[in-house]
Enzyme design. Structure first.
Site, PDB file in Angstrom:
ATOM      1  N   LYS A 487       0.846  -1.195   0.000  1.00 31.46           N
ATOM      2  CA  LYS A 487       0.000   0.000   0.000  1.00 31.46           C
ATOM      3  C   LYS A 487       0.883   1.247   0.000  1.00 31.46           C
ATOM      4  CE  LYS A 487      -0.492   0.148   5.043  1.00 31.46           C
ATOM      5  NZ  LYS A 487      -1.436   0.238   6.170  1.00 31.46           N
ATOM      6  N   TYR A 711      15.158  31.664   2.531  1.00 31.50           N
ATOM      7  CA  TYR A 711      13.994  32.453   2.931  1.00 31.50           C
ATOM      8  C   TYR A 711      14.004  32.749   4.431  1.00 31.50           C
ATOM      9  CZ  TYR A 711      11.653  31.616  -1.576  1.00 31.50           C
ATOM     10  OH  TYR A 711      11.309  31.593  -2.905  1.00 31.50           O
TER      11      TYR A 711
END
Length: 817
Positions: A487, A711
């Protein structure tokens, strides 16, 4: 060899014509072969039987086989069969016959790590002075060793053979057929320890290779190994080395220099000084071992020093990448010799055939083989013909002269001449193997032919995945089935390829999260039973049509699925009942067994294939008391349900951690998830890393002390710094919590901090303390030396989140030996 000679060599009974001449032995029906002179040995393993491919091989023209006594040879009237008790033993006997017939010197290499590297480096240090044969890549197993011995030619002077084992009893079989004159032991550590009770037991098994050997070469600093060897083999000549001033035959000194390390060896009056760019201890030890043995076989120390300076880390696989114009590039351009050429041509054949591509070989001069050009290129021509190559491009003066006039071939005297003549437009829908000696610089050809792609990739080591499956299997009773979870895109590693491998490995069940994942696997050719953990009502019809089996966690879901099965005219549709024993997430309460049985009695269209539950904290000892409580609840509920239903079903409650810590509760099936990918609840050293997230340095810039990075100016450097820009960001799954020194990446074997905030597509890394870092150098976000759990630990999460968070735009590259 004549097939009658082969029958005699392996004590077999020959059925059919006896005049066949055999030049090639095959154990893998997928590999290319010449049907006129090949012999297929039908190897039987724990989960495969080579006899099932004989009919297909016979239809393809093969007429010589080694088979077990139980195989019916009658339908194959035109074939010759060598009938034996055990086909693996027969293969090994044939190899022993060949080894004895040639009679060259044989050095065997064993150890926990470094066998393949030492073998490859030793061949390069000796090349040109002796005609050598060596194990292809990592052919060191019960089948790999005999296949390696069968590569020995009549003119071979030295055969270099790897010997690897995974359990007791294997080394005696290998020692019998290798019969080594010399044995090199690289080191013996914790690797591959799972089938041994202690290091001492592993040492005792490994050194069985030394029986009858004239010389044994090893590091005397390993006290346990040294004691065992001197006790068991006092008659052999022990040639030891040490960096610690011990009483060794070869004294070694190691010092730093401006490019890496300077290594000096003093042995038997000979002084050898080697300068290398290698700095890690494992590589240095491997160079010492290879250089010492080179002196033992008479190679001039000046030649050893010169050749050792050119040694570099070897990719232990063939690199594959997408190329221009729908081409596939198989890059094996580190070195070129007959042994590695044969293996690489097998890969060219497999990949070209699988993808329906024309097969092209770009080959340089083969250097320092010890063979005259006429004989060398005669053998090359034979290999090319046998391996079904469609087009040859030869580069180099020797190959151009020796193979001139060969059909479907073009020749150039240099790589520069080739690059000046060819363009990308000259290649289309081809599988292209680049096989060149390092001096020819084939990396330039690889760059030209590679399509422009995001160079940040996730490498998936399918050999490691197979190892991890085997590790968990050995913990379980033989009758316990294995359900493997694929999965969430197989925990981020890619569903289809992982599922295919698991199917080949004989896994019993697969588990997916949603029906769509199961349908995709069916469309990809996966035939294993598939359990859907989160079935949705709108997908019930699709699930039934694709033979997908749902988890049933409530009465409503059970009744709705039974109705869908009835509409489809299906009786006994398989379902998996989930019991909640303490997770409190989904599932029937553990005291509802009677109610479940009552409901099932009304629904003849469904049949219980298994009943299961989830453990809450199997990976942490603090929760063991509750885990035992869950186990008792589960056993009581399933016992009552079996009693009421009147038939058996599989039970499964153990996850990866549970398999390791509560093995006695394996029952009929277990579910294996994160453990597949190398994460253990008790000892990660027993597992192998499967996924490596790799990027590269796109730019390095110098930032002054006091300047900020990225940033929001979150990082301010306090010294002049070299900052590397790496093209991977949070859009790729690199978590922003790794910003500002929290996370680290590995560059040139050193951990370097991520500085500034992680950006959407980029991050910044401080490489000031890695002076040899250069643009284009590889960057490991996680991998063998920097495991994924170190990344998850840094930000207080779990490896699942890191792996499943890697974005789909990161290309997955799968490799297997």
């Amino acid at each position: 060899m004549n097939i009658s000679e082969i029958a005699t060599a392996c004590n077999g009974r020959l059925v059919g014509p006896s005049a066949l001449e055999i030049k090639n032995i095959v154990i893998d029906s997928r590999r290319p072969f010449s049907s006129a002179d090949s012999l297929y040995v039908a190897i039987v393993g724990e989960r495969h039987d080579g006899h099932q491919y004989i009919a297909d091989l016979y239809s393809r023209g093969l007429r010589a086989f080694v088979v077990s006594k139980t195989f019916d040879v009658a339908p194959f009237t035109q074939a010759s069969f060598v009938v034996v008790d055990d086909t693996l033993t027969a293969l090994q006997d044939i190899a022993l016959h060949r080894r004895t017939a040639v009679g060259c010197r044989v050095v065997a290499i064993t150890g926990s790590n470094g066998k393949t590297i030492v073998k490859e480096w030793l061949a390069q240090l000796i090349a040109g002075d002796m005609v050598t044969a060596r194990s292809p890549r990592s052919y060191n197993s019960q089948t790999g060793v005999p296949l390696s011995l069968l590569t020995i030619e009549d003119d071979t002077q030295l055969a270099i053979i790897e010997a690897g084992i995974s359990k007791r009893g294997e080394m005696e079989r290998l020692a019998r057929i290798i019969a080594p004159n010399d044995v090199i032991i690289t080191n013996i550590g914790e690797a591959h320890q799972e089938n041994f009770t202690s290091i001492d037991e592993k040492i005792a098994e490994k050194i069985k290779l030394c029986r009858g050997a004239e010389r044994i070469i090893y590091n005397i600093d390993n006290n346990a190994l040294t004691a065992a060897l001197k006790r068991e083999y006092p008659q052999a000549k022990h040639i030891t080395w040490s960096c610690n001033g011990a009483n060794a035959d070869c004294k070694v000194a190691i010092a730093d220099n401006n490019i890496g390390k300077n290594i000096t060896l003093d042995y038997d009056g000979k002084h050898l000084s080697i300068s290398t760019q290698m700095t890690d201890s494992a590589s240095v030890e491997n160079i010492i071992t290879a250089a010492l043995y080179s002196t033992l076989v008479g190679i001039n120390t000046a030649k050893i020093a010169s050749r050792a300076a050119d040694l570099c880390n070897i990719e232990m696989r063939l690199e594959q990448k997408e190329g221009v114009n729908d081409c596939l590039i198989i890059n094996d351009s580190y070195n070129a010799d007959l042994t590695s050429l044969s293996v690489a041509l097998d890969m060219l054949h497999v990949m070209g055939t699988r993808r329906g591509l024309t097969k092209t070989l770009i080959l340089s001069d083969l250097q320092q083989t010890g063979l005259p050009d006429a004989e060398l290129y005669h053998r090359v021509k034979a290999l090319i013909a046998k391996k079904n190559v469609d087009r040859l491009i030869g580069i180099g003066k020797h190959i151009s002269r020796a193979m001139a006039g060969m059909p479907d071939a073009l020749f150039f005297t240099s790589t520069e001449q080739f690059l000046g003549t060819f363009s990308t437009a000259d290649f289309r829908q081809e599988a292209i193997l680049l096989k060149g000696s390092r001096t020819f610089g084939f990396e330039r050809i690889a760059t030209m032919l590679a399509s422009a792609r995001h160079r940040t990739i996730m490498e998936i080591n399918l050999n490691a995945l197979s190892h991890n499956i085997a590790y968990f299997r050995h913990l379980l009773p033989p009758t316990t089935k294995l359900l493997c979870m694929v999965k969430a895109y197989s925990y981020g590693t890619g569903s289809f390829e992982i599922a295919r491998l698991m199917q080949q490995q004989g896994v019993d069940y697969l588990g997916v999260a949603f029906a769509d994942e199961g349908v995709d696997l069916r469309n990809a050719g996966i035939t294993l039973p598939i359990m859907v953990m989160n079935p949705e009502e709108h997908a019930f019809d699709v699930m039934l049509a694709n033979h997908l089996e749902p988890e049933i966690y409530s009465e409503l879901v059970l009744r709705r699925y039974a109705e869908a099965a009835k509409r489809a005219g299906i009786r006994n549709a398989a379902v998996h009942i989930k019991i909640d024993t303490g997770m409190h997430r989904s599932g029937f309460d553990f005291d509802q067994a009677d109610h479940i049985a009552d409901v099932l009695s009304e629904l003849p269209n469904v049949h219980v294939a298994s009943v299961f539950s989830h453990l809450v904290g199997a990976d942490e000892a603090i929760h063991d008391e509750f885990t035992h409580e869950q186990l008792e609840r589960f056993k009581a509920a399933t016992s009552r349900l079996r009693e009421r239903l009147g038939y058996d079903f599989m039970r499964h409650i153990l996850n990866s951690a549970g398999i390791e810590r509560f093995t006695e509760n394996a029952m009929e099936m277990v579910r294996l998830g994160i453990g597949l990918y190398g994460v253990s609840a008790i000892d990660n050293s027993k597992l192998k890393n499967v996924a490596t997230l790799r990027s590269y340095i796109s730019l390095i810039r110098t930032v002054k002390a006091g300047d900020s990075i990225g940033y929001s100016r979150k990082t301010v450097v306090d010294r002049e710094s070299r900052i590397a820009i790496v093209p991977i960001g949070y859009a790729d799954g690199l978590d922003r919590r790794l910003s500002n020194g929290v996370g680290k990446v590995m560059i040139n074997n050193k951990l370097c901090p991520i500085v500034g905030n992680v950006c959407m597509d980029l991050c910044m890394v401080d490489v000031t303390d890695v002076p040899n870092a250069r643009e284009s150098d590889s960057v490991i976000i996680f991998g063998d030396q920097h495991p994924v759990w170190e990344v998850s630990d840094a930000i207080g999460t779990i490896p699942y989140e890191i792996l499943t968070g890697i974005g789909r735009r990161i290309k997955r590259v799968y490799y297997i030996e």
